[in-house]
Scaffold this motif. Sequence first.
Motif, PDB file in Angstrom:
ATOM      1  N   PHE A 245     -22.657  15.277  10.926  1.00  0.00           N
ATOM      2  CA  PHE A 245     -21.572  14.978  11.870  1.00  0.00           C
ATOM      3  C   PHE A 245     -20.777  13.761  11.409  1.00  0.00           C
ATOM      4  CE2 PHE A 245     -20.158  12.364  15.439  1.00  0.00           C
ATOM      5  CZ  PHE A 245     -19.203  13.207  15.982  1.00  0.00           C
ATOM      6  N   TRP A 246     -21.469  12.683  11.029  1.00  0.00           N
ATOM      7  CA  TRP A 246     -20.786  11.468  10.606  1.00  0.00           C
ATOM      8  C   TRP A 246     -20.024  11.662   9.301  1.00  0.00           C
ATOM      9  CZ3 TRP A 246     -19.581   8.163  14.001  1.00  0.00           C
ATOM     10  CH2 TRP A 246     -20.390   7.942  15.107  1.00  0.00           C
ATOM     11  N   LEU A 247     -20.575  12.447   8.398  1.00  0.00           N
ATOM     12  CA  LEU A 247     -19.864  12.742   7.150  1.00  0.00           C
ATOM     13  C   LEU A 247     -18.583  13.528   7.413  1.00  0.00           C
ATOM     14  CD1 LEU A 247     -22.775  13.616   4.708  1.00  0.00           C
ATOM     15  CD2 LEU A 247     -21.226  11.668   4.565  1.00  0.00           C
ATOM     16  N   LEU A 248     -18.664  14.514   8.275  1.00  0.00           N
ATOM     17  CA  LEU A 248     -17.468  15.288   8.622  1.00  0.00           C
ATOM     18  C   LEU A 248     -16.434  14.424   9.324  1.00  0.00           C
ATOM     19  CD1 LEU A 248     -19.017  18.670   9.819  1.00  0.00           C
ATOM     20  CD2 LEU A 248     -17.664  18.268   7.768  1.00  0.00           C
ATOM     21  N   LEU A 249     -16.878  13.571  10.246  1.00  0.00           N
ATOM     22  CA  LEU A 249     -15.964  12.687  10.955  1.00  0.00           C
ATOM     23  C   LEU A 249     -15.278  11.732   9.988  1.00  0.00           C
ATOM     24  CD1 LEU A 249     -14.839  11.794  13.673  1.00  0.00           C
ATOM     25  CD2 LEU A 249     -16.734  10.171  13.813  1.00  0.00           C
ATOM     26  N   PHE A 250     -16.044  11.152   9.071  1.00  0.00           N
ATOM     27  CA  PHE A 250     -15.469  10.250   8.075  1.00  0.00           C
ATOM     28  C   PHE A 250     -14.450  10.979   7.204  1.00  0.00           C
ATOM     29  CE2 PHE A 250     -15.519   8.405   3.790  1.00  0.00           C
ATOM     30  CZ  PHE A 250     -15.027   7.152   4.093  1.00  0.00           C
ATOM     31  N   GLY A 251     -14.766  12.212   6.795  1.00  0.00           N
ATOM     32  CA  GLY A 251     -13.843  13.006   5.981  1.00  0.00           C
ATOM     33  C   GLY A 251     -12.535  13.275   6.695  1.00  0.00           C
ATOM     34  N   LEU A 252     -12.604  13.642   7.962  1.00  0.00           N
ATOM     35  CA  LEU A 252     -11.384  13.904   8.736  1.00  0.00           C
ATOM     36  C   LEU A 252     -10.557  12.646   8.923  1.00  0.00           C
ATOM     37  CD1 LEU A 252     -12.717  16.364  11.457  1.00  0.00           C
ATOM     38  CD2 LEU A 252     -11.165  16.876   9.571  1.00  0.00           C
ATOM     39  N   ILE A 253     -11.210  11.534   9.204  1.00  0.00           N
ATOM     40  CA  ILE A 253     -10.482  10.275   9.374  1.00  0.00           C
ATOM     41  C   ILE A 253      -9.787   9.872   8.083  1.00  0.00           C
ATOM     42  CG2 ILE A 253     -10.775   7.791   9.769  1.00  0.00           C
ATOM     43  CD1 ILE A 253     -12.944   8.567  11.833  1.00  0.00           C
ATOM     44  N   SER A 254     -10.473  10.016   6.946  1.00  0.00           N
ATOM     45  CA  SER A 254      -9.859   9.626   5.677  1.00  0.00           C
ATOM     46  C   SER A 254      -8.682  10.522   5.317  1.00  0.00           C
ATOM     47  CB  SER A 254     -10.895   9.626   4.560  1.00  0.00           C
ATOM     48  OG  SER A 254     -11.372  10.926   4.319  1.00  0.00           O
ATOM     49  N   ILE A 255      -8.752  11.790   5.654  1.00  0.00           N
ATOM     50  CA  ILE A 255      -7.629  12.700   5.379  1.00  0.00           C
ATOM     51  C   ILE A 255      -6.405  12.277   6.179  1.00  0.00           C
ATOM     52  CG2 ILE A 255      -6.766  15.044   5.745  1.00  0.00           C
ATOM     53  CD1 ILE A 255      -9.608  16.021   5.021  1.00  0.00           C
ATOM     54  N   TYR A 256      -6.577  12.011   7.462  1.00  0.00           N
ATOM     55  CA  TYR A 256      -5.445  11.667   8.317  1.00  0.00           C
ATOM     56  C   TYR A 256      -4.939  10.247   8.093  1.00  0.00           C
ATOM     57  CZ  TYR A 256      -6.032  16.054  10.698  1.00  0.00           C
ATOM     58  OH  TYR A 256      -6.110  17.388  10.972  1.00  0.00           O
ATOM     59  N   SER A 257      -5.784   9.355   7.631  1.00  0.00           N
ATOM     60  CA  SER A 257      -5.337   7.985   7.405  1.00  0.00           C
ATOM     61  C   SER A 257      -4.453   7.871   6.171  1.00  0.00           C
ATOM     62  CB  SER A 257      -6.531   7.042   7.289  1.00  0.00           C
ATOM     63  OG  SER A 257      -7.276   7.335   6.142  1.00  0.00           O
ATOM     64  N   TYR A 258      -4.516   8.823   5.248  1.00  0.00           N
ATOM     65  CA  TYR A 258      -3.687   8.787   4.052  1.00  0.00           C
ATOM     66  C   TYR A 258      -2.545   9.801   4.107  1.00  0.00           C
ATOM     67  CZ  TYR A 258      -7.184   5.808   1.997  1.00  0.00           C
ATOM     68  OH  TYR A 258      -8.027   4.768   1.749  1.00  0.00           O
ATOM     69  N   SER A 259      -2.149  10.197   5.305  1.00  0.00           N
ATOM     70  CA  SER A 259      -1.070  11.170   5.435  1.00  0.00           C
ATOM     71  C   SER A 259       0.252  10.545   5.003  1.00  0.00           C
ATOM     72  CB  SER A 259      -0.968  11.675   6.870  1.00  0.00           C
ATOM     73  OG  SER A 259      -0.628  10.602   7.724  1.00  0.00           O
ATOM     74  N   GLN A 260       1.190  11.374   4.662  1.00  0.00           N
ATOM     75  CA  GLN A 260       2.488  10.917   4.184  1.00  0.00           C
ATOM     76  C   GLN A 260       3.390  10.549   5.351  1.00  0.00           C
ATOM     77  OE1 GLN A 260       2.818  10.579   0.899  1.00  0.00           O
ATOM     78  NE2 GLN A 260       0.780  11.407   0.680  1.00  0.00           N
ATOM     79  N   ASP A 261       4.310   9.634   5.113  1.00  0.00           N
ATOM     80  CA  ASP A 261       5.258   9.194   6.126  1.00  0.00           C
ATOM     81  C   ASP A 261       6.665   9.656   5.784  1.00  0.00           C
ATOM     82  OD1 ASP A 261       3.269   7.815   7.519  1.00  0.00           O
ATOM     83  OD2 ASP A 261       3.481   6.084   6.211  1.00  0.00           O
ATOM     84  N   SER A 262       6.799  10.812   5.216  1.00  0.00           N
ATOM     85  CA  SER A 262       8.098  11.309   4.784  1.00  0.00           C
ATOM     86  C   SER A 262       8.982  11.597   5.987  1.00  0.00           C
ATOM     87  CB  SER A 262       7.918  12.556   3.931  1.00  0.00           C
ATOM     88  OG  SER A 262       7.181  12.236   2.778  1.00  0.00           O
ATOM     89  N   LYS A 263      10.300  11.457   5.775  1.00  0.00           N
ATOM     90  CA  LYS A 263      11.261  11.592   6.858  1.00  0.00           C
ATOM     91  C   LYS A 263      12.303  12.663   6.536  1.00  0.00           C
ATOM     92  CE  LYS A 263      10.081   7.530   8.971  1.00  0.00           C
ATOM     93  NZ  LYS A 263       8.671   7.574   8.794  1.00  0.00           N
ATOM     94  N   GLY A 264      12.583  13.502   7.518  1.00  0.00           N
ATOM     95  CA  GLY A 264      13.614  14.514   7.384  1.00  0.00           C
ATOM     96  C   GLY A 264      14.816  14.176   8.251  1.00  0.00           C
ATOM     97  N   ILE A 265      15.898  14.903   8.054  1.00  0.00           N
ATOM     98  CA  ILE A 265      17.101  14.756   8.888  1.00  0.00           C
ATOM     99  C   ILE A 265      17.700  16.136   9.112  1.00  0.00           C
ATOM    100  CG2 ILE A 265      17.664  12.403   8.168  1.00  0.00           C
ATOM    101  CD1 ILE A 265      19.822  13.611   6.334  1.00  0.00           C
ATOM    102  N   CYS A 266      18.530  16.231  10.119  1.00  0.00           N
ATOM    103  CA  CYS A 266      19.322  17.440  10.382  1.00  0.00           C
ATOM    104  C   CYS A 266      18.455  18.696  10.457  1.00  0.00           C
ATOM    105  CB  CYS A 266      20.391  17.621   9.329  1.00  0.00           C
ATOM    106  SG  CYS A 266      21.380  16.154   9.018  1.00  0.00           S
ATOM    107  N   LYS A 267      17.260  18.568  11.007  1.00  0.00           N
ATOM    108  CA  LYS A 267      16.304  19.666  11.149  1.00  0.00           C
ATOM    109  C   LYS A 267      15.788  20.199   9.815  1.00  0.00           C
ATOM    110  CE  LYS A 267      17.923  21.137  15.651  1.00  0.00           C
ATOM    111  NZ  LYS A 267      18.336  22.253  16.477  1.00  0.00           N
TER     112      LYS A 267
END
Length: 126
Positions: free
Chosen positions: A5-27
């Motif tokens: 459980f803790w390994l899976l939780l750590f894996g999910l947290i690490s995936i989401y913590s390194y997500s990209q902050d890319s920005k779009g415009i005009c849909k």
Amino acid sequence: MKRIFWLLLFGLISIYSYSQDSKGICKIEVTDISKLISFGYLVGYTAEFKNNSNKTVDGIYWTTYYINNNGDYIKTETDSFNASDLIDPIQSGFKKSLVRAPKIKNASKLIIVINKVHFTDGTTCK
């Protein structure tokens, strides 16, 4: 069981913590970025753009920010996609993946910010 459980939780947290902050415009959105890093170099990436507008896109102009593990900006580049006789435009509701090979030393993350979008009807959105 608790350990798994803790390994899976750590894996999910690490995936989401390194997500990209890319920005779009005009849909027009950046829906996915896949990177290829080898021997300390970001040698390539694939960016997926989705057209959520009701028009057909024949040009996207963006800025790519390359970042190291410390969060420091390494380099900034401008790039573009332009439809032609060989490359189809992006129809409404569809996605297009574009591959780039920047070869940037020590870059581990990148952010794409769309600056301008051109539509087949001649209009431009900034």
